[in-house]
Design a protein around this motif. Sequence first.
Motif, PDB file in Angstrom:
ATOM      1  N   HIS A  65       0.865  -1.193   0.000  1.00  0.00           N
ATOM      2  CA  HIS A  65       0.000   0.000   0.000  1.00  0.00           C
ATOM      3  C   HIS A  65       0.899   1.240   0.000  1.00  0.00           C
ATOM      4  O   HIS A  65       0.885   2.063   0.925  1.00  0.00           O
ATOM      5  N   LYS A  66       1.676   1.384  -1.063  1.00  0.00           N
ATOM      6  CA  LYS A  66       2.706   2.426  -1.127  1.00  0.00           C
ATOM      7  C   LYS A  66       2.113   3.836  -1.095  1.00  0.00           C
ATOM      8  O   LYS A  66       2.695   4.754  -0.512  1.00  0.00           O
ATOM      9  N   SER A  67       0.972   4.027  -1.733  1.00  0.00           N
ATOM     10  CA  SER A  67       0.388   5.369  -1.782  1.00  0.00           C
ATOM     11  C   SER A  67      -0.023   5.856  -0.402  1.00  0.00           C
ATOM     12  O   SER A  67      -0.175   7.061  -0.184  1.00  0.00           O
ATOM     13  N   GLN A  68      -0.205   4.924   0.524  1.00  0.00           N
ATOM     14  CA  GLN A  68      -0.628   5.285   1.874  1.00  0.00           C
ATOM     15  C   GLN A  68       0.519   5.212   2.888  1.00  0.00           C
ATOM     16  O   GLN A  68       0.306   5.377   4.086  1.00  0.00           O
ATOM     17  N   GLY A  69       1.725   4.894   2.382  1.00  0.00           N
ATOM     18  CA  GLY A  69       2.878   4.841   3.280  1.00  0.00           C
ATOM     19  C   GLY A  69       2.785   3.741   4.320  1.00  0.00           C
ATOM     20  O   GLY A  69       3.256   3.907   5.456  1.00  0.00           O
ATOM     21  N   MET A  70       2.160   2.621   3.940  1.00  0.00           N
ATOM     22  CA  MET A  70       1.958   1.525   4.890  1.00  0.00           C
ATOM     23  C   MET A  70       3.188   0.619   4.965  1.00  0.00           C
ATOM     24  O   MET A  70       4.076   0.679   4.122  1.00  0.00           O
ATOM     25  N   GLY A  71       3.187  -0.240   5.969  1.00  0.00           N
ATOM     26  CA  GLY A  71       4.237  -1.234   6.145  1.00  0.00           C
ATOM     27  C   GLY A  71       5.323  -0.754   7.081  1.00  0.00           C
ATOM     28  O   GLY A  71       5.738   0.418   7.042  1.00  0.00           O
ATOM     29  N   ARG A  72       5.778  -1.626   7.966  1.00  0.00           N
ATOM     30  CA  ARG A  72       6.873  -1.288   8.888  1.00  0.00           C
ATOM     31  C   ARG A  72       7.628  -2.568   9.228  1.00  0.00           C
ATOM     32  O   ARG A  72       7.095  -3.670   9.138  1.00  0.00           O
ATOM     33  N   ASP A  73       8.869  -2.397   9.609  1.00  0.00           N
ATOM     34  CA  ASP A  73       9.680  -3.538  10.023  1.00  0.00           C
ATOM     35  C   ASP A  73       9.379  -3.852  11.478  1.00  0.00           C
ATOM     36  O   ASP A  73       9.433  -2.959  12.338  1.00  0.00           O
ATOM     37  N   ILE A  74       9.049  -5.109  11.747  1.00  0.00           N
ATOM     38  CA  ILE A  74       8.742  -5.517  13.114  1.00  0.00           C
ATOM     39  C   ILE A  74       9.576  -6.741  13.471  1.00  0.00           C
ATOM     40  O   ILE A  74       9.953  -7.529  12.604  1.00  0.00           O
ATOM     41  N   PRO A  75       9.891  -6.930  14.747  1.00  0.00           N
ATOM     42  CA  PRO A  75      10.684  -8.083  15.157  1.00  0.00           C
ATOM     43  C   PRO A  75       9.849  -9.360  15.180  1.00  0.00           C
ATOM     44  O   PRO A  75       8.612  -9.308  15.211  1.00  0.00           O
ATOM     45  N   ALA A  76      10.538 -10.487  15.151  1.00  0.00           N
ATOM     46  CA  ALA A  76       9.868 -11.782  15.344  1.00  0.00           C
ATOM     47  C   ALA A  76       9.640 -11.957  16.837  1.00  0.00           C
ATOM     48  O   ALA A  76      10.590 -12.106  17.605  1.00  0.00           O
TER      49      ALA A  76
END
Length: 366
Positions: free
Chosen positions: A233-244
């Motif tokens: 969802h690039k247009s909305q600036g979504m996504g983040r790096d999270i730990p396991a």
Amino acid sequence: PLKGNAKEDIHHDVELWNAVKPLNTTVTFLNTGAHPDDERSDFLAYLSRGLGVKTSSLIANRGEGGQNEIGTELDNGLGIIRSNEMIEAAKITGVKAYHLSETTSDPIYDFGFSKSPDETLEKWGEELTYERFIRFIRTYQPDIVMPSFRDVESQHGHHRAITILSEQAFEDAADPTVFPEQLEEGLSTWQVKKLYLPAESEETATTSIEIGDYDPVYEMTYPQLGEESRYMHKSQGMGRDIPAEPRQTHLELIKEAVHTDYPNALFAGIPYNFNEWAEIVPAKNVKAKLNKLQQKLDEIVELYPDREAILSVSQSAHKDVKRIQKLVGKAKMPSNLKNDLLHKLELKEEQLQEVSFVASSLHVEM
């Protein structure tokens, strides 16, 4: 999720695993929301990729009223971009995306922030929106429905509207007097088995599920897999790096049409595979065939990653499904049970076709 000879040290055939894993279960799950990116990606990744549950998102509009972090397109142009972003996100989690909105400039439009569900449904057209909603439920036939948001005053009106319709549809999709013209067209009524909402807190949850497991096939946890999809969802600036790390999903059971001794279990009261369908089907010849079919389906999963062996068994299982469909059609059993079982067999037929295609290593160029 690995069984048989699917060990951590092999080169994982992700395409094949994505095809065979759904053979483990007959459950269908529907997440409902208002905009692309409303889906509960971490939980849906767990259901779809972790368990093999047939999982989909029903989204009201195309997100035309959002911002655009990657270009100048807004309104309908942005709606097209966001619809495509959702398709790309779905490829990662295996969660198929559907929309109530059918075209650009559809009445079910993202007109920006709404303070109330009443305003939302007035602008969308409540009758139009609900007719499409009930039509989808009767077509897709989900066992479990879960809106992404609760109907609370602090929430976006679009989100609240979809949650309200989801709750109403629990009864109405099964009522032949609601949009009877759909039945005249060939659709059947459908009773959703359970309706969940995201719990307000761990204390109010009726069901809590650990979804933070690491999956060696995808080399990440299911919440990480969900974030990979959100990056689409690039247009909305979504996504983040999270730990396991461990993560729980907390759900509140709002409505149910099944009775069980284990109300806190997500799938309790819903047949999980054909072995459990065999337990509730009265016809003895059908019972035996269903048990044998599930045994063969489990064998296919066990055979991963052997494409050649899987191809042979999947084609055999496909023939078995066709024979069982004929048996069920002639068997004496309650009509609702018969229709439900025939629907599950039809879905399994489609899944086995996909398994055979992937296992055959054929590539079609258009």
